[in-house]
Design a protein around this motif. Structure first.
Motif, PDB file in Angstrom:
ATOM      1  N   LEU A 134       8.253  11.221  -3.216  1.00  0.00           N
ATOM      2  CA  LEU A 134       9.328  10.873  -2.297  1.00  0.00           C
ATOM      3  C   LEU A 134       9.377   9.369  -2.109  1.00  0.00           C
ATOM      4  N   THR A 135      10.552   8.792  -2.259  1.00  0.00           N
ATOM      5  CA  THR A 135      10.776   7.386  -1.932  1.00  0.00           C
ATOM      6  C   THR A 135      11.700   7.325  -0.724  1.00  0.00           C
ATOM      7  N   ALA A 136      11.261   6.635   0.310  1.00  0.00           N
ATOM      8  CA  ALA A 136      12.036   6.591   1.544  1.00  0.00           C
ATOM      9  C   ALA A 136      11.660   5.365   2.354  1.00  0.00           C
ATOM     10  N   ASP A 137      12.603   4.852   3.126  1.00  0.00           N
ATOM     11  CA  ASP A 137      12.302   3.812   4.109  1.00  0.00           C
ATOM     12  C   ASP A 137      11.594   4.456   5.295  1.00  0.00           C
ATOM     13  N   PHE A 138      10.725   3.679   5.933  1.00  0.00           N
ATOM     14  CA  PHE A 138       9.968   4.166   7.088  1.00  0.00           C
ATOM     15  C   PHE A 138      10.401   3.352   8.304  1.00  0.00           C
ATOM     16  N   HIS A 139      10.838   4.037   9.362  1.00  0.00           N
ATOM     17  CA  HIS A 139      11.392   3.369  10.537  1.00  0.00           C
ATOM     18  C   HIS A 139      10.546   3.668  11.774  1.00  0.00           C
ATOM     19  N   CYS A 140       9.981   2.637  12.373  1.00  0.00           N
ATOM     20  CA  CYS A 140       9.195   2.785  13.598  1.00  0.00           C
ATOM     21  C   CYS A 140      10.104   2.638  14.809  1.00  0.00           C
ATOM     22  N   VAL A 141       9.830   3.417  15.832  1.00  0.00           N
ATOM     23  CA  VAL A 141      10.633   3.397  17.054  1.00  0.00           C
ATOM     24  C   VAL A 141      10.582   2.048  17.758  1.00  0.00           C
ATOM     25  N   THR A 142       9.535   1.245  17.493  1.00  0.00           N
ATOM     26  CA  THR A 142       9.427  -0.065  18.141  1.00  0.00           C
ATOM     27  C   THR A 142      10.316  -1.123  17.499  1.00  0.00           C
ATOM     28  N   GLY A 143      10.986  -0.773  16.372  1.00  0.00           N
ATOM     29  CA  GLY A 143      11.993  -1.673  15.835  1.00  0.00           C
ATOM     30  C   GLY A 143      11.713  -2.258  14.470  1.00  0.00           C
ATOM     31  N   TRP A 144      10.563  -1.959  13.847  1.00  0.00           N
ATOM     32  CA  TRP A 144      10.297  -2.461  12.504  1.00  0.00           C
ATOM     33  C   TRP A 144      10.440  -1.340  11.494  1.00  0.00           C
ATOM     34  N   SER A 145      10.696  -1.741  10.247  1.00  0.00           N
ATOM     35  CA  SER A 145      10.858  -0.781   9.156  1.00  0.00           C
ATOM     36  C   SER A 145      10.261  -1.354   7.881  1.00  0.00           C
ATOM     37  N   VAL A 146       9.788  -0.464   7.015  1.00  0.00           N
ATOM     38  CA  VAL A 146       9.298  -0.831   5.690  1.00  0.00           C
ATOM     39  C   VAL A 146      10.169  -0.115   4.660  1.00  0.00           C
ATOM     40  N   SER A 147      10.673  -0.876   3.688  1.00  0.00           N
ATOM     41  CA  SER A 147      11.588  -0.318   2.696  1.00  0.00           C
ATOM     42  C   SER A 147      10.837   0.361   1.551  1.00  0.00           C
ATOM     43  N   ASN A 148      11.421   1.426   1.042  1.00  0.00           N
ATOM     44  CA  ASN A 148      11.016   2.041  -0.224  1.00  0.00           C
ATOM     45  C   ASN A 148       9.527   2.363  -0.312  1.00  0.00           C
ATOM     46  N   VAL A 149       9.044   3.085   0.673  1.00  0.00           N
ATOM     47  CA  VAL A 149       7.664   3.561   0.632  1.00  0.00           C
ATOM     48  C   VAL A 149       7.607   4.770  -0.300  1.00  0.00           C
ATOM     49  N   SER A 150       6.585   4.834  -1.131  1.00  0.00           N
ATOM     50  CA  SER A 150       6.412   5.948  -2.064  1.00  0.00           C
ATOM     51  C   SER A 150       5.321   6.879  -1.545  1.00  0.00           C
ATOM     52  N   TRP A 151       5.671   8.147  -1.379  1.00  0.00           N
ATOM     53  CA  TRP A 151       4.744   9.169  -0.909  1.00  0.00           C
ATOM     54  C   TRP A 151       4.620  10.258  -1.964  1.00  0.00           C
ATOM     55  N   THR A 183      13.564  16.483   2.092  1.00  0.00           N
ATOM     56  CA  THR A 183      12.740  15.275   1.996  1.00  0.00           C
ATOM     57  C   THR A 183      11.585  15.256   3.000  1.00  0.00           C
ATOM     58  N   SER A 184      11.343  16.328   3.716  1.00  0.00           N
ATOM     59  CA  SER A 184      10.200  16.413   4.625  1.00  0.00           C
ATOM     60  C   SER A 184       9.003  16.966   3.854  1.00  0.00           C
ATOM     61  N   ILE A 185       7.925  16.181   3.809  1.00  0.00           N
ATOM     62  CA  ILE A 185       6.781  16.582   2.991  1.00  0.00           C
ATOM     63  C   ILE A 185       5.478  16.461   3.762  1.00  0.00           C
ATOM     64  N   VAL A 186       4.469  17.150   3.241  1.00  0.00           N
ATOM     65  CA  VAL A 186       3.085  16.935   3.646  1.00  0.00           C
ATOM     66  C   VAL A 186       2.480  16.045   2.569  1.00  0.00           C
ATOM     67  N   ALA A 187       2.192  14.791   2.915  1.00  0.00           N
ATOM     68  CA  ALA A 187       1.771  13.798   1.928  1.00  0.00           C
ATOM     69  C   ALA A 187       0.255  13.692   1.861  1.00  0.00           C
ATOM     70  N   TYR A 188      -0.233  13.476   0.612  1.00  0.00           N
ATOM     71  CA  TYR A 188      -1.654  13.202   0.419  1.00  0.00           C
ATOM     72  C   TYR A 188      -1.887  11.851  -0.264  1.00  0.00           C
ATOM     73  N   ALA A 189      -0.804  11.191  -0.684  1.00  0.00           N
ATOM     74  CA  ALA A 189      -0.924   9.886  -1.332  1.00  0.00           C
ATOM     75  C   ALA A 189       0.244   9.001  -0.913  1.00  0.00           C
ATOM     76  N   MET A 190       0.020   7.688  -1.005  1.00  0.00           N
ATOM     77  CA  MET A 190       1.024   6.707  -0.610  1.00  0.00           C
ATOM     78  C   MET A 190       0.921   5.509  -1.538  1.00  0.00           C
ATOM     79  N   ASN A 191       2.057   5.122  -2.101  1.00  0.00           N
ATOM     80  CA  ASN A 191       2.130   3.950  -2.980  1.00  0.00           C
ATOM     81  C   ASN A 191       1.081   3.999  -4.092  1.00  0.00           C
ATOM     82  N   GLY A 192       0.910   5.187  -4.674  1.00  0.00           N
ATOM     83  CA  GLY A 192       0.060   5.349  -5.839  1.00  0.00           C
ATOM     84  C   GLY A 192      -1.411   5.565  -5.576  1.00  0.00           C
TER      85      GLY A 192
END
Length: 220
Positions: free
Chosen positions: A79-96, A136-145
Motif C-alpha cells: 500500500l502506498t498512501a499519505d499519512f495525516h496526523c491530527v496535529t497538522g503534519w503529513s508524510v507523503s507516499n509512505v509504503s506499507w 486500502t485498510s490493512i494490517v501492516a508488518y513492514a514500512m518503507n521496505g
C-alpha cells in the motif's frame, strides 16, 4: 523454534499485489519529511511465537490469525498512501506491506457498526466498520521496505489512510466488533469518532484541543 530472521526475509521478498490511496491534500495539513513518533504508552515486548491478531465481539466465532501466518501465508499487499496526523503534519507516499483487513476479518458483519481496536500496549481507538473494511485498510508488518520498528508499531500496525493517524493503532492485537461506538483513548479525551482528514474531524465539538503527547521525536 521459529527463525524470525528467515521469516522476515521471506515476508519482505514475497510478491504482493499493489494498491494506492490517492486523494487530494486535506485542509490544514503541512508536509514534513519524516514521521513525528508519538507513544501514549511504552512500546510493548511481545513473544512473536504466541503473537496473533484476534477478532472478537460480534462474530459468530472468535478468530485468531497468527503473526507467522500474516507474514508468510496470507495474501499480501503493498500500500502506498499519505499519512495525516491530527496535529497538522503529513508524510507523503509512505509504503506499507501487510494484509487487507477485509481479507482476514470473520464474516458475517451484520450487526457490527464499529470496531474497538486494542494494542498490546493498552492503547485503544474506535473505528467505523466501513472505514475498517475499505480496500486500502490493512494490517501492516513492514514500512518503507523494512519490518516495522517498535516506534512504528512492531509487530503489527493497523493502517487506515482515509482517517487521521491516531486511528492507525500500533502494536495491534485485538479488533473487537461492536454495535455502537465505544470510546478509545483519544476519543475519551474529545477526539472525533470518525476522524476524516478531509472533513477536518479532529474533535467532537469546538471545545476540543490537542492534548500533550509523550515520547515525541522526529524521524529523519
Amino acid at each position: 523454534m521459529v527463525n524470525w530472521n528467515e521469516v522476515f526475509k521471506l515476508a519482505l521478498s514475497r510478491e504482493c499485489s499493489r494498491v494506492m490511496f490517492n486523494r487530494e491534500w486535506p485542509p490544514e495539513q503541512r508536509r514534513i519529511k519524516g514521521f513525528i513518533v508519538y507513544n501514549v504508552y511504552d512500546p510493548p515486548d511481545v513473544n512473536l511465537e504466541d503473537y496473533a491478531l484476534l477478532f472478537t465481539g460480534l462474530v459468530e466465532q472468535e478468530t485468531r490469525v497468527s503473526y507467522l501466518d500474516i507474514l508468510t501465508k496470507l495474501p499480501c499487499v503493498d500500500l502506498t498512501a499519505d499519512f495525516h496526523c491530527v496535529t497538522g503534519w503529513s508524510v507523503s507516499n509512505v509504503s506499507w506491506r501487510g494484509v487487507k483487513v477485509r481479507d482476514i476479518i470473520p464474516r458475517p458483519l451484520s450487526n457490527a457498526k464499529y470496531a474497538l481496536v486494542i494494542g498490546a500496549d493498552g492503547y485503544t481507538t474506535n473505528i467505523p466498520i466501513n472505514a475498517l473494511m475499505e480496500d486500502t485498510s490493512i494490517v501492516a508488518y513492514a514500512m518503507n521496505g523494512s519490518i516495522l520498528s517498535k516506534d512504528h508499531g512492531f509487530p503489527l500496525r493497523l493502517v487506515i489512510p482515509s482517517r487521521y493517524g491516531w486511528k492507525s493503532a500500533k502494536y495491534v492485537k485485538e479488533v473487537r466488533l461492536i454495535d455502537e461506538a465505544q470510546l478509545g483513548y483519544w476519543e475519551s479525551l474529545g477526539y472525533h469518532d470518525n476522524g476524516d482528514p478531509w472533513l477536518e474531524e479532529r474533535f467532537r465539538n469546538e471545545e476540543g484541543s490537542h492534548r500533550p503527547r509523550r515520547g515525541v521525536k522526529v524521524e529523519k
